[in-house]
Design an enzyme around this catalytic site. Sequence first.
Site, short mmCIF file in Angstrom:
data_model
loop_
_atom_site.label_atom_id
_atom_site.label_comp_id
_atom_site.label_asym_id
_atom_site.label_seq_id
_atom_site.Cartn_x
_atom_site.Cartn_y
_atom_site.Cartn_z
N TYR A 20 -11.91 5.97 -14.47
CA TYR A 20 -11.97 4.96 -13.40
C TYR A 20 -12.64 3.69 -13.90
CZ TYR A 20 -13.59 2.76 -9.04
OH TYR A 20 -13.85 1.86 -8.03
N GLY A 57 -20.37 13.03 -15.20
CA GLY A 57 -20.00 11.62 -15.19
C GLY A 57 -20.68 10.84 -14.07
N ASP A 58 -21.45 11.54 -13.24
CA ASP A 58 -22.12 10.86 -12.12
C ASP A 58 -23.24 9.95 -12.66
OD1 ASP A 58 -22.29 10.42 -9.42
OD2 ASP A 58 -23.65 12.09 -9.03
N ASP A 74 0.86 -1.19 0.00
CA ASP A 74 0.00 0.00 0.00
C ASP A 74 0.89 1.24 0.00
OD1 ASP A 74 -1.90 2.11 0.89
OD2 ASP A 74 -3.25 0.42 1.18
N ASP A 75 0.53 2.23 -0.80
CA ASP A 75 1.34 3.47 -0.81
C ASP A 75 0.84 4.48 0.21
OD1 ASP A 75 -0.97 4.47 -1.93
OD2 ASP A 75 -0.04 5.21 -3.77
N LEU A 130 -6.85 -4.87 -4.34
CA LEU A 130 -7.78 -3.79 -3.99
C LEU A 130 -7.19 -2.41 -4.24
CD1 LEU A 130 -8.99 -5.10 -0.48
CD2 LEU A 130 -9.95 -5.66 -2.71
N ALA A 131 -5.88 -2.33 -4.41
CA ALA A 131 -5.27 -0.99 -4.54
C ALA A 131 -5.81 -0.27 -5.76
CB ALA A 131 -3.74 -1.13 -4.64
N ALA A 132 -6.27 0.92 -5.55
CA ALA A 132 -6.75 1.79 -6.64
C ALA A 132 -7.07 3.14 -6.04
CB ALA A 132 -8.01 1.21 -7.29
P1 NAD Z 1 -9.52 3.10 -0.16
O1 NAD Z 1 -9.07 4.35 -0.83
O2 NAD Z 1 -9.76 3.13 1.29
O3 NAD Z 1 -8.50 1.90 -0.46
C1 NAD Z 1 -7.61 1.88 -1.54
C2 NAD Z 1 -6.23 1.56 -0.98
O4 NAD Z 1 -5.32 1.46 -2.07
C3 NAD Z 1 -5.71 2.66 -0.04
O5 NAD Z 1 -5.17 2.06 1.12
C4 NAD Z 1 -4.65 3.37 -0.86
O6 NAD Z 1 -3.65 3.92 -0.04
C5 NAD Z 1 -4.16 2.23 -1.74
N1 NAD Z 1 -3.59 2.68 -3.01
C6 NAD Z 1 -4.11 3.57 -3.89
N2 NAD Z 1 -3.28 3.71 -4.94
C7 NAD Z 1 -2.22 2.89 -4.69
C8 NAD Z 1 -1.04 2.60 -5.41
N3 NAD Z 1 -0.76 3.19 -6.59
N4 NAD Z 1 -0.17 1.71 -4.88
C9 NAD Z 1 -0.43 1.10 -3.69
N5 NAD Z 1 -1.53 1.35 -2.97
C10 NAD Z 1 -2.42 2.22 -3.48
O7 NAD Z 1 -10.81 2.65 -0.96
P2 NAD Z 1 -11.74 1.36 -0.78
O8 NAD Z 1 -13.12 1.87 -0.81
O9 NAD Z 1 -11.28 0.50 0.32
O10 NAD Z 1 -11.49 0.64 -2.19
C11 NAD Z 1 -10.82 -0.62 -2.31
C12 NAD Z 1 -11.03 -1.12 -3.73
O11 NAD Z 1 -12.40 -1.39 -3.96
C13 NAD Z 1 -10.60 -0.15 -4.83
O12 NAD Z 1 -10.03 -0.89 -5.89
C14 NAD Z 1 -11.89 0.47 -5.28
O13 NAD Z 1 -11.83 0.93 -6.62
C15 NAD Z 1 -12.82 -0.72 -5.15
N6 NAD Z 1 -14.22 -0.36 -5.02
C16 NAD Z 1 -14.65 0.31 -3.91
C17 NAD Z 1 -16.00 0.62 -3.81
C18 NAD Z 1 -16.56 1.35 -2.61
O14 NAD Z 1 -17.76 1.63 -2.61
N7 NAD Z 1 -15.77 1.67 -1.60
C19 NAD Z 1 -16.89 0.23 -4.81
C20 NAD Z 1 -16.39 -0.42 -5.94
C21 NAD Z 1 -15.06 -0.74 -6.03
C1 UD1 Z 2 -18.57 4.63 -5.49
C2 UD1 Z 2 -17.10 4.42 -5.15
C3 UD1 Z 2 -16.39 3.86 -6.35
C4 UD1 Z 2 -17.13 2.63 -6.81
C5 UD1 Z 2 -18.62 2.90 -7.08
C6 UD1 Z 2 -19.37 1.60 -7.36
C7 UD1 Z 2 -15.99 5.84 -3.50
C8 UD1 Z 2 -15.35 7.16 -3.22
N1 UD1 Z 2 -16.47 5.68 -4.76
O1 UD1 Z 2 -18.70 5.64 -6.52
O2 UD1 Z 2 -15.05 3.52 -6.00
O3 UD1 Z 2 -16.53 2.06 -7.93
O4 UD1 Z 2 -19.19 3.45 -5.89
O5 UD1 Z 2 -20.75 1.81 -7.42
O6 UD1 Z 2 -16.07 4.98 -2.65
N2 UD1 Z 2 -22.37 12.91 -3.35
C9 UD1 Z 2 -23.01 14.02 -2.83
N3 UD1 Z 2 -22.36 14.73 -1.88
C10 UD1 Z 2 -21.12 14.41 -1.42
C11 UD1 Z 2 -20.47 13.27 -1.97
C12 UD1 Z 2 -21.13 12.54 -2.94
O7 UD1 Z 2 -24.13 14.35 -3.22
O8 UD1 Z 2 -20.59 15.12 -0.54
C13 UD1 Z 2 -23.10 12.12 -4.37
C14 UD1 Z 2 -22.32 11.85 -5.65
O9 UD1 Z 2 -22.45 12.93 -6.56
C15 UD1 Z 2 -23.03 10.59 -6.13
C16 UD1 Z 2 -23.40 9.86 -4.85
O10 UD1 Z 2 -23.33 10.84 -3.81
O11 UD1 Z 2 -24.22 10.92 -6.82
C17 UD1 Z 2 -22.46 8.72 -4.54
O12 UD1 Z 2 -21.13 9.22 -4.62
P1 UD1 Z 2 -19.85 8.38 -4.12
O13 UD1 Z 2 -20.04 7.94 -2.73
O14 UD1 Z 2 -18.66 9.21 -4.47
O15 UD1 Z 2 -19.95 7.05 -4.96
P2 UD1 Z 2 -19.96 6.63 -6.50
O16 UD1 Z 2 -19.63 7.76 -7.42
O17 UD1 Z 2 -21.24 5.91 -6.67
#
Ligand code: NAD
Ligand code: UD1
Length: 309
Positions: A146, A275-276, A34-35, A77-79
Amino acid sequence: MSDAPVLITGGAGFIGSHLTDALLAKGYAVRILDDLSTGKRSNLPLDNPRVELIEGDVADAALVARAAVGCQAVAHLAAVASVQASVDDPVKTHQSNFIGTLNVCEAMRQAGIKRVVFASSAAVYGNNGEGEAITEDTPKAPLTPYASDKLAGEHYFDFYRRQHGFEPVVFRFFNIFGPRQDPSSPYSGVISIFAERAVNGLPIAVFGDGEQTRDFFYVEDLVDLVVQGIEMPTVAEGAVNVGLNATTSLNELLGALAEVVGDLPPVSYLPARSGDIKHSRASNQRLLERFEVPEPTPLKVGLARLLGR
Ligand code: NAD
Ligand code: UD1
């Protein structure tokens, strides 16, 4: 189970740190790459001798190759999880979100690792699910860098499956929420932002009319499925949605939050983000067929846990 560690890229993040806890509880050792760009050391039990943290970038091919040596499986999971960050700086996020994935594939091939769980996203469907449950066969329509990077990653894991015998479990996560989701960026997950602002009495901004919907899934339920993905004896082809086939609008989310915290601070409605996606709802039929899905944690219970209530 062998003693060899499971490599978790992004293991210091929100989902990754819960996965770390779940794997440790089952007796695994974990190696985290993890970075710390959004992840935190404090998310991890670093005093546990079965946890190793390598601080570095998945875009560094040589480092990923070294990290993979001796591991039994990978959870990739890193992203950069923020969709908006990829809209703002596609070149930068591509390094983590696509090059990082390709590096993981090559590192696994070199280390002879077959099993990988990949965190793809509902974002690959774009707006194609409008109002309906999205099945895995719904046409893909990535609207952002993304989403394009995640979809490309899926295709690469499929290539390595056919060419090199990989066993990829590709999950398309819908919106995951729970404790440790970092609210500190404006692009953080909406529940983490709303919850933090609600408890601190800070104004809440809704982008759009608040009628956009998401299929929110609790993080501990998710990592249960990821562990199953690591352990399942055989892997069926094709990605699997992770969602509840239930949606909540942001306005409903605010209502649920108000029930947990009491009065909400002022809420303003601003223009929708470009893009939302308007509506996102998972068909979970394939998930139910292939996995033992835990009883879903209800939104209000998850919100209360996130707020420590
Ligand atoms: P998060 O940001 O908490 O976790 C991502 C982790 O990856 C962090 O610890 C970050 O430091 C690390 N990271 C980012 N870029 C890196 C790099 N270049 N090298 C090494 N480490 C790196 O977010 P999360 O919500 O835990 O997401 C985990 C994964 O799940 C991601 O791939 C994300 O796209 C995916 N995902 C999340 C959601 C969601 O709703 N949270 C939905 C769909 C997909
Ligand atoms: C999220 C995840 C993305 C994942 C996707 C899968 C995060 C940061 N993003 O994107 O990694 O791939 O689900 O479905 O975890 N909003 C507000 N006010 C705010 C913040 C957000 O209105 O302060 C709105 C956004 O415009 C959006 C909705 O809430 O319409 C959800 O936003 P967000 O939680 O960023 O998630 P996604 O874009 O769905």
